[in-house]
Design an enzyme around this catalytic site. Sequence first.
Site, mmCIF file in Angstrom:
data_model
loop_
_atom_site.group_PDB
_atom_site.id
_atom_site.type_symbol
_atom_site.label_atom_id
_atom_site.label_comp_id
_atom_site.label_asym_id
_atom_site.label_seq_id
_atom_site.Cartn_x
_atom_site.Cartn_y
_atom_site.Cartn_z
ATOM 1 N N ARG A 269 4.723 37.280 62.333
ATOM 2 C CA ARG A 269 5.358 37.869 63.516
ATOM 3 C C ARG A 269 4.426 38.798 64.294
ATOM 4 N NH1 ARG A 269 11.595 39.102 62.119
ATOM 5 N NH2 ARG A 269 11.988 38.477 64.243
ATOM 6 N N PRO A 270 3.425 38.214 64.930
ATOM 7 C CA PRO A 270 2.482 39.023 65.703
ATOM 8 C C PRO A 270 3.147 39.634 66.936
ATOM 9 C CG PRO A 270 2.093 36.675 66.062
ATOM 10 C CD PRO A 270 3.154 36.778 65.019
ATOM 11 N N ILE A 271 2.482 40.633 67.548
ATOM 12 C CA ILE A 271 3.019 41.218 68.780
ATOM 13 C C ILE A 271 1.987 41.127 69.910
ATOM 14 C CG2 ILE A 271 4.722 42.758 67.733
ATOM 15 C CD1 ILE A 271 2.647 45.031 68.124
ATOM 16 N N ASP A 272 1.083 40.137 69.781
ATOM 17 C CA ASP A 272 0.037 40.019 70.802
ATOM 18 C C ASP A 272 0.598 39.774 72.208
ATOM 19 O OD1 ASP A 272 0.844 37.619 69.584
ATOM 20 O OD2 ASP A 272 -0.932 36.542 70.245
ATOM 21 N N LYS B 11 23.839 41.659 66.784
ATOM 22 C CA LYS B 11 22.719 42.490 66.347
ATOM 23 C C LYS B 11 21.551 42.385 67.332
ATOM 24 C CE LYS B 11 19.612 41.049 63.000
ATOM 25 N NZ LYS B 11 18.263 41.258 63.547
ATOM 26 N N ASN B 12 21.218 41.170 67.720
ATOM 27 C CA ASN B 12 20.028 40.988 68.550
ATOM 28 C C ASN B 12 20.247 41.389 70.009
ATOM 29 O OD1 ASN B 12 18.687 40.195 66.309
ATOM 30 N ND2 ASN B 12 18.688 38.008 66.785
ATOM 31 N N ARG C 258 21.809 44.095 56.769
ATOM 32 C CA ARG C 258 21.118 44.345 58.048
ATOM 33 C C ARG C 258 21.841 43.700 59.219
ATOM 34 N NH1 ARG C 258 15.975 41.690 58.317
ATOM 35 N NH2 ARG C 258 16.328 42.356 60.443
ATOM 36 N N CYS D 56 6.518 40.414 58.005
ATOM 37 C CA CYS D 56 7.840 40.663 57.454
ATOM 38 C C CYS D 56 8.232 39.459 56.636
ATOM 39 C CB CYS D 56 8.848 40.941 58.552
ATOM 40 S SG CYS D 56 9.401 39.463 59.362
ATOM 41 N N ASP E 155 17.736 31.286 63.443
ATOM 42 C CA ASP E 155 18.595 32.169 62.652
ATOM 43 C C ASP E 155 19.776 31.433 62.010
ATOM 44 O OD1 ASP E 155 17.026 34.330 63.112
ATOM 45 O OD2 ASP E 155 18.334 35.297 64.573
ATOM 46 N N ILE F 193 9.897 27.704 64.548
ATOM 47 C CA ILE F 193 9.683 29.032 65.152
ATOM 48 C C ILE F 193 8.875 29.964 64.234
ATOM 49 C CG2 ILE F 193 10.790 30.997 66.319
ATOM 50 C CD1 ILE F 193 11.897 28.571 67.620
ATOM 51 N N ARG G 197 11.580 46.026 61.789
ATOM 52 C CA ARG G 197 10.484 45.528 62.594
ATOM 53 C C ARG G 197 10.809 45.517 64.082
ATOM 54 N NH1 ARG G 197 8.444 41.788 65.087
ATOM 55 N NH2 ARG G 197 6.222 41.335 64.895
HETATM 56 C C1 UD1 Z 1 13.924 37.463 67.762
HETATM 57 C C2 UD1 Z 1 15.115 37.892 66.958
HETATM 58 C C3 UD1 Z 1 15.149 37.160 65.650
HETATM 59 C C4 UD1 Z 1 15.141 35.691 65.901
HETATM 60 C C5 UD1 Z 1 13.993 35.310 66.833
HETATM 61 C C6 UD1 Z 1 14.024 33.866 67.272
HETATM 62 C C7 UD1 Z 1 15.600 40.181 67.584
HETATM 63 C C8 UD1 Z 1 15.551 41.594 67.167
HETATM 64 N N1 UD1 Z 1 15.045 39.321 66.722
HETATM 65 O O1 UD1 Z 1 12.774 37.809 67.042
HETATM 66 O O2 UD1 Z 1 16.316 37.509 64.932
HETATM 67 O O3 UD1 Z 1 14.995 35.036 64.683
HETATM 68 O O4 UD1 Z 1 14.009 36.092 68.002
HETATM 69 O O5 UD1 Z 1 15.184 33.608 67.987
HETATM 70 O O6 UD1 Z 1 16.135 39.826 68.626
HETATM 71 N N2 UD1 Z 1 5.093 35.279 68.700
HETATM 72 C C9 UD1 Z 1 3.736 35.448 68.846
HETATM 73 N N3 UD1 Z 1 3.276 36.597 69.433
HETATM 74 C C10 UD1 Z 1 4.125 37.557 69.888
HETATM 75 C C11 UD1 Z 1 5.517 37.386 69.745
HETATM 76 C C12 UD1 Z 1 5.980 36.223 69.128
HETATM 77 O O7 UD1 Z 1 2.951 34.609 68.452
HETATM 78 O O8 UD1 Z 1 3.655 38.584 70.427
HETATM 79 C C13 UD1 Z 1 5.622 34.045 68.053
HETATM 80 C C14 UD1 Z 1 6.310 34.353 66.729
HETATM 81 O O9 UD1 Z 1 5.396 34.393 65.661
HETATM 82 C C15 UD1 Z 1 7.273 33.194 66.619
HETATM 83 C C16 UD1 Z 1 7.664 32.925 68.065
HETATM 84 O O10 UD1 Z 1 6.647 33.518 68.863
HETATM 85 O O11 UD1 Z 1 6.607 32.072 66.118
HETATM 86 C C17 UD1 Z 1 9.007 33.472 68.467
HETATM 87 O O12 UD1 Z 1 9.121 34.830 68.168
HETATM 88 P P1 UD1 Z 1 10.056 35.819 68.990
HETATM 89 O O13 UD1 Z 1 10.996 35.062 69.874
HETATM 90 O O14 UD1 Z 1 9.206 36.865 69.588
HETATM 91 O O15 UD1 Z 1 10.937 36.433 67.865
HETATM 92 P P2 UD1 Z 1 11.369 37.929 67.745
HETATM 93 O O16 UD1 Z 1 11.581 38.512 69.096
HETATM 94 O O17 UD1 Z 1 10.448 38.609 66.779
#
Ligand code: UD1
Length: 424
Positions: free
Chosen positions: A121-124, A22-23, A397, A116, A305, A327, A92
């Site tokens: 899960r921020p996107i900063d 999936k990922n 999903r 979620c 996961d 995480i 998401r």
């Molecule tokens: C991806 C996977 C998800 C998996 C996760 C960890 C996909 C679609 N999803 O999620 O299934 O559980 O990796 O292996 O591939 N963070 C920030 N700011 C950001 C982005 C992330 O603070 O802009 C933090 C998150 O809150 C979290 C950590 O970084 O604590 C890791 O998140 P991230 O690796 O980005 O996870 P996803 O890509 O959302």
Amino acid sequence: MSKYIIEGSNKLAGEITVRGAKNSVLPILAASILNNNMNIIFNIPDISDLKVMVKILKAIGCKVSVVENIVTIDSRNLDTVRIPEELVREMRSSIILMGAMLSRAGEVEVSYPGGCEIGVRPIDFHLKALKQLGAEIEESHGFIYCKGKNLKGADIQLDYPSVGATENIMLASIRAKGTTFIRNAAREPEIIDLENFLNAIGGKVYGAGTSVIRIDGVDSLSSVEHTIIPDRIVTGTYMVASAITKGEIILKNIQVEHIQSIIAKLRETGCSIYNNCTTLKIIGPKNISPIESLQTMPYPGVPTDMQAQMMALLTLSNGTSVVSETIFENRFKHVSELVRMGANIRILGNVAVIKGVGELTGAKVTAKDLRGGAALVLAGLAAEGTTIVDNISHIDRGYEKLEQNLLSIGANIRRTNKQLLAAY
Ligand code: UD1
């Protein structure tokens, strides 16, 4: 809403073939809009998240067809740069389209994905990196508007090796002028799969799987045929199914290299595991040993996961285990449900202390998220009596034909209210 009804205590034995990850498939489908061309992608899983991504691609103008485990995407035409809000809400990870759309069309409008089930899960990191590449970003009324016709390579240092941010930067920078570096990049196998896809369409990406990725921008991209890597989390989930039922399961079409941390932790619980590169046999132990310390970490650590599924197993160990979730901040929602089934678990911040109990008993429980839902199914397979798992759309999903696979190896599981799974 569909539910699973599981009669527990059957020992599972037999073979399961694992499908694509999936990922991996979600970012690669997003990447298929980059080349303005034909993309044929093999080994795709039949899961609802993929259906949402296909809907998004169709909504923005791509021609998409799915036949069994092959998807064909013709991305020569795009009608809009706006990603439909209701679909972003459904999934998401559609945020991954930001980088791809910027590179392809020079602009994108997407609704803010918000929180979620498993945390904020921020996107900063994503937004900061896109700005470094030269994108202009405006956020208002829950929408993000990104513009950047002439992105330029940049040196990007991630504060954390985020999977999604690493992917978004790879997608955005593939056609940027000059070279981009991603430092402290995520090292997950799905990042390597994305690099392989991008290079197959003519990109110049190096270093995926290490902490520094380099992307040399190119001018044009071509058509592609690509096969998705096997799903390491689905593999791990079936491994736990064998462990928790004292079963004997053979898993085919897997990548053993990708699941070394899971193999190591399951060996600690007493499982016997035999493998070559792409097939594995796992025999569950007579007595499950506890795990003194299980900490989720970025790859190659134990994946977040797999935390919930491992916890389901440890509820039946003959000692005390300690699980730390490092995480995501809200990833213990399965705990209260496992406790309903007789588990003894205490949570202290991001640490769960699990005292093994002699048996779990069937109960009515609710899936709160994808992996937590899978953990409840695993607990139900081992429990005495009937377990009803509600809200299983979360599980759909990410798991293809879960009940058919489990039935084929001896489980007693059925789905109520069989809704026809949405068509593509
Ligand atoms: C991806 C996977 C998800 C998996 C996760 C960890 C996909 C679609 N999803 O999620 O299934 O559980 O990796 O292996 O591939 N963070 C920030 N700011 C950001 C982005 C992330 O603070 O802009 C933090 C998150 O809150 C979290 C950590 O970084 O604590 C890791 O998140 P991230 O690796 O980005 O996870 P996803 O890509 O959302």
